[in-house]
Design an enzyme around this catalytic site. Structure first.
Site, mmCIF file in Angstrom:
data_model
loop_
_atom_site.group_PDB
_atom_site.id
_atom_site.type_symbol
_atom_site.label_atom_id
_atom_site.label_comp_id
_atom_site.label_asym_id
_atom_site.label_seq_id
_atom_site.Cartn_x
_atom_site.Cartn_y
_atom_site.Cartn_z
ATOM 1 N N GLY A 42 0.727 -1.397 -0.046
ATOM 2 C CA GLY A 42 0.030 -0.062 -0.057
ATOM 3 C C GLY A 42 0.809 1.226 0.254
ATOM 4 N N SER A 43 1.997 1.414 -0.549
ATOM 5 C CA SER A 43 2.862 2.765 -0.555
ATOM 6 C C SER A 43 2.274 3.504 -1.611
ATOM 7 C CB SER A 43 4.452 2.388 -0.843
ATOM 8 O OG SER A 43 4.553 1.811 -2.003
ATOM 9 N N ASN A 44 1.786 2.761 -2.802
ATOM 10 C CA ASN A 44 1.114 3.884 -3.756
ATOM 11 C C ASN A 44 -0.276 4.490 -3.044
ATOM 12 O OD1 ASN A 44 2.430 4.133 -6.416
ATOM 13 N ND2 ASN A 44 2.687 1.877 -6.047
ATOM 14 N N MET A 58 -3.028 -7.524 -7.502
ATOM 15 C CA MET A 58 -2.463 -8.441 -8.396
ATOM 16 C C MET A 58 -3.352 -9.431 -9.104
ATOM 17 S SD MET A 58 0.513 -7.218 -8.416
ATOM 18 C CE MET A 58 1.966 -7.359 -7.808
ATOM 19 N N ARG A 59 -4.047 -8.746 -9.905
ATOM 20 C CA ARG A 59 -5.496 -9.659 -10.525
ATOM 21 C C ARG A 59 -5.821 -9.060 -11.837
ATOM 22 N NH1 ARG A 59 -8.357 -13.263 -8.087
ATOM 23 N NH2 ARG A 59 -7.249 -13.340 -6.135
ATOM 24 N N LEU A 60 -6.097 -9.750 -12.680
ATOM 25 C CA LEU A 60 -6.625 -9.260 -14.064
ATOM 26 C C LEU A 60 -8.060 -8.788 -13.968
ATOM 27 C CD1 LEU A 60 -5.196 -11.817 -16.867
ATOM 28 C CD2 LEU A 60 -4.492 -9.278 -16.422
ATOM 29 N N ASN A 110 -4.139 1.854 -13.898
ATOM 30 C CA ASN A 110 -3.184 0.986 -13.067
ATOM 31 C C ASN A 110 -1.731 1.665 -13.009
ATOM 32 O OD1 ASN A 110 -2.199 -1.670 -11.921
ATOM 33 N ND2 ASN A 110 -1.397 -2.188 -14.053
ATOM 34 N N HIS A 136 2.316 0.330 -13.270
ATOM 35 C CA HIS A 136 3.255 -0.796 -13.304
ATOM 36 C C HIS A 136 4.490 -0.560 -13.315
ATOM 37 C CE1 HIS A 136 4.273 -4.766 -14.821
ATOM 38 N NE2 HIS A 136 5.130 -4.344 -15.659
#
Ligand code: GAR
Length: 213
Positions: free
Chosen positions: A20-22, A98-100, A115, A117
């Site tokens: 959760g740093s973002n 971490m899921r599509l 998102n 990346h």
């Protein structure tokens, strides 16, 4: 050319699976009034994700929705979308989720799921992007904020920030250098949307100086 949304105070939902740093960086930008937004809810697919505690400590509503409790992705996402709609969320922020994302989600929030990346897309999609960059031997890597489509890390690119890759780097040192840039790129991208400045043409994102330009 299509505008993502008109200028507004953004009502965000953050979806995250881990540290959760973002999420924290976005909260800080809101607190400092750099980002005109509020976070309506933090949703995690993982029961023990540290981000859940971080959100609770900030007084933000948290939800854990376990995908394994559903027969498939569509039914999981239908519940997720319902939770977003009842809170009038207008933009969804994936921050280490971490899921599509599938068709049910994207139909409800077309061009409204973002998102981040940890690589310069389209290089090094998927897991362990920093290690992939090291293994390939690139001299420059970075991060990408993009609009989510049904592919894995393939949607239209809003912002990228570059960092050098050093001979002495390992996955952790490179990840840390990239993370510092992520923490700026995400709120800056969101603020462009809040200002009504992001338009899409095909897979190209155009950033206007003024929404009416
Ligand atoms: C970040 O580096 C983000 O770019 C990455 O996971 C980390 C989450 O860190 N996301 C992906 O790899 C998605 N494909 P955080 O939980 O501290 O924000």
């Amino acid at each position: 050319m299509k505008q993502i949304m008109e200028a507004r105070h953004l009502k965000l939902a953050v979806l995250a699976s881990g540290r959760g740093s973002n999420f924290d960086a976005i909260c800080q930008a809101i607190g400092q009034k750099d980002l005109d937004a509020e976070i309506a809810v933090l949703i995690s697919d993982k029961p023990n994700a540290p981000v859940l505690q971080k959100a609770a400590a900030r007084g933000i509503e948290t939800l854990h929705i376990n995908p394994r409790e559903f027969p498939g992705r569509d039914s999981y996402e239908a519940v997720l979308v319902n939770e977003l709609k009842v809170r009038n969320v207008d933009l969804v922020v994936l921050a280490g989720y971490m899921r599509l994302v599938g068709s049910v989600f994207l139909a409800a929030y077309e061009n409204r799921v973002l998102n981040i990346h940890p690589a310069l897309l389209p290089s090094f999609q998927g897991l362990h992007a920093q290690q992939q960059a090291l293994d390939y031997g690139v001299r420059i890597s970075g991060c990408t904020v993009h609009i989510v489509d049904e592919g894995m890390d393939t949607g239209p690119i809003i912002m990228q920030k570059a960092v050098p890759v050093y001979d002495t780097d390992d996955e952790d040192t490179l990840a840390e250098r990239i993370l510092l840039e992520e923490h700026q790129a995400y709120w800056q991208s969101l603020q462009l949307i809040a200002e009504g400045r992001i338009w899409i043409e095909g897979r190209r994102v155009v950033i206007k100086n003024h929404p009416e330009d």
